[in-house]
Enzyme design. Structure first.
Site, PDB file in Angstrom:
ATOM      1  N   GLY A  13      -5.486  -5.868   2.682  1.00 28.08           N
ATOM      2  CA  GLY A  13      -4.823  -4.634   2.305  1.00 28.08           C
ATOM      3  C   GLY A  13      -4.320  -4.680   0.884  1.00 28.08           C
ATOM      4  O   GLY A  13      -3.270  -4.122   0.557  1.00 28.08           O
ATOM      5  N   VAL A  64     -10.386  -5.672   8.547  1.00 29.60           N
ATOM      6  CA  VAL A  64      -9.878  -6.942   9.068  1.00 29.60           C
ATOM      7  C   VAL A  64      -9.476  -6.865  10.538  1.00 29.60           C
ATOM      8  O   VAL A  64      -9.046  -7.869  11.115  1.00 29.60           O
ATOM      9  CB  VAL A  64      -8.703  -7.468   8.224  1.00 29.60           C
ATOM     10  CG1 VAL A  64      -9.198  -7.953   6.871  1.00 29.60           C
ATOM     11  CG2 VAL A  64      -7.612  -6.417   8.056  1.00 29.60           C
ATOM     12  N   TYR A 156       3.496   0.889  16.414  1.00 32.77           N
ATOM     13  CA  TYR A 156       3.735   0.170  15.163  1.00 32.77           C
ATOM     14  C   TYR A 156       4.815  -0.899  15.341  1.00 32.77           C
ATOM     15  O   TYR A 156       4.641  -2.053  14.942  1.00 32.77           O
ATOM     16  CB  TYR A 156       4.146   1.164  14.076  1.00 32.77           C
ATOM     17  CG  TYR A 156       4.474   0.532  12.747  1.00 32.77           C
ATOM     18  CD1 TYR A 156       3.464   0.205  11.844  1.00 32.77           C
ATOM     19  CD2 TYR A 156       5.794   0.264  12.391  1.00 32.77           C
ATOM     20  CE1 TYR A 156       3.763  -0.377  10.618  1.00 32.77           C
ATOM     21  CE2 TYR A 156       6.100  -0.325  11.172  1.00 32.77           C
ATOM     22  CZ  TYR A 156       5.082  -0.638  10.286  1.00 32.77           C
ATOM     23  OH  TYR A 156       5.384  -1.220   9.083  1.00 32.77           O
ATOM     24  N   ALA A 158       5.827  -2.289  18.126  1.00 33.21           N
ATOM     25  CA  ALA A 158       5.334  -3.336  19.022  1.00 33.21           C
ATOM     26  C   ALA A 158       4.429  -4.309  18.264  1.00 33.21           C
ATOM     27  O   ALA A 158       4.504  -5.533  18.458  1.00 33.21           O
ATOM     28  CB  ALA A 158       4.577  -2.721  20.192  1.00 33.21           C
ATOM     29  N   LYS A 160       4.466  -4.987  14.978  1.00 32.85           N
ATOM     30  CA  LYS A 160       5.230  -5.800  14.035  1.00 32.85           C
ATOM     31  C   LYS A 160       6.097  -6.831  14.761  1.00 32.85           C
ATOM     32  O   LYS A 160       6.301  -7.944  14.268  1.00 32.85           O
ATOM     33  CB  LYS A 160       6.088  -4.904  13.145  1.00 32.85           C
ATOM     34  CG  LYS A 160       5.268  -4.098  12.138  1.00 32.85           C
ATOM     35  CD  LYS A 160       4.456  -5.000  11.216  1.00 32.85           C
ATOM     36  CE  LYS A 160       3.741  -4.237  10.133  1.00 32.85           C
ATOM     37  NZ  LYS A 160       2.981  -5.116   9.214  1.00 32.85           N
TER      38      LYS A 160
END
Length: 263
Positions: A13, A64, A156, A158, A160
């Site tokens: 990224g 990825v 999101y 969960a 992280k």
């Protein structure tokens, strides 16, 4: 600024925002930087920017969250420069904000795939060579959502939370081989060009009084990747201007900023 001279670094990224800032800073520290992004053009633009500044960089586009793409990305870097010595798992998406009752499987799978599965896939691909050399660094980028919660961001948050748990578990599994695994937790980072009244309103939540910039994160990342952090593993450095230490944000606190001494 030569703490990483000759080190091969892969940043996922890395074509924009925080990832771009990482790529530029690691190159300034002397690293060879492989810039990954889903978009080939943005990855190439950052690699070109590094080259024009006198650094060494390579664009390695790919998704990825897919094992085949990850193999291709690492294979390209290995053919050009040899094994990846520092892996920065930065790739992430927030997706569209949805209440949990509006969530569906495709939404969940996409967010978990990019934000968590990619960390597993890239780390799994990088680790064997690091283990063989008895050295290496994996850096994972988390979020305040790993330990707190955002409305409408169940997938999101969960993911992280999973990134932080995976970081700790990888640190234990890889420590006997001299491989360190740490991370950086950004706070409110102005990657979207917010300004004016909207930015001022949001900055009231931050104890240090301003939104962060992508560059604010690079010092912590370089430190964790360098020999200066050789006895640190399984840890996250929070770079958030003090957001997570407070019980209430400034705009709803019972002792508001208006009551602070002028100083």
């Amino acid at each position: 600024m030569t703490r990483l001279t000759g080190t091969t670094v892969l940043i996922t990224g890395g074509g924009q925002g925080i990832g771009r800032a990482f790529a530029l800073r690691f190159a300034q520290e002397g690293a060879r930087v492989a810039v990954n992004d889903l978009g080939e053009e943005v990855a190439a633009a950052v690699a070109e920017e590094i080259g024009e500044a006198g650094g060494e960089a390579l664009a390695v586009p790919g998704d990825v969250s897919r094992a085949g793409d990850v193999d291709g990305i690492f294979g390209r870097v290995e053919r050009e420069w040899g094994p990846v010595e520092v892996l920065v798992n930065n790739a992430a998406i927030t997706g569209d904000q949805r209440h949990f009752l509006e969530a569906d499987e495709a939404w969940w799978d996409r967010l978990l795939g990019v934000n968590l599965k990619s960390v597993f896939l890239c780390s799994r691909r990088a680790a064997p060579a690091m283990v063989e050399r008895r050295s290496g660094v994996i850096l994972n980028v988390s979020s305040g959502g790993a330990t707190r919660a955002h409305r409408g961001f169940t997938a999101y948050d969960a993911a992280k939370g999973g990134v932080e748990a995976l970081t700790r578990a990888l640190a234990l599994d890889l420590a006997p081989y001299g491989v360190r695994v740490n991370g950086v937790t950004p706070g409110f980072i102005n990657t979207y060009g917010l300004g004016g009244e909207e930015l001022s309103r949001r900055e009231e939540v931050v104890p240090l009084g301003r939104y962060g910039t992508p560059d604010d994160l690079t010092g912590a990342a370089v430190f964790l990747a360098s020999a200066e952090a050789s006895y640190i593993t399984g840890q996250f450095i929070v770079v958030d201007g003090g957001v997570l230490v407070q019980q209430r944000s400034a705009n709803v606190d019972t002792f508001p900023l208006t009551r602070f001494p002028k100083g």
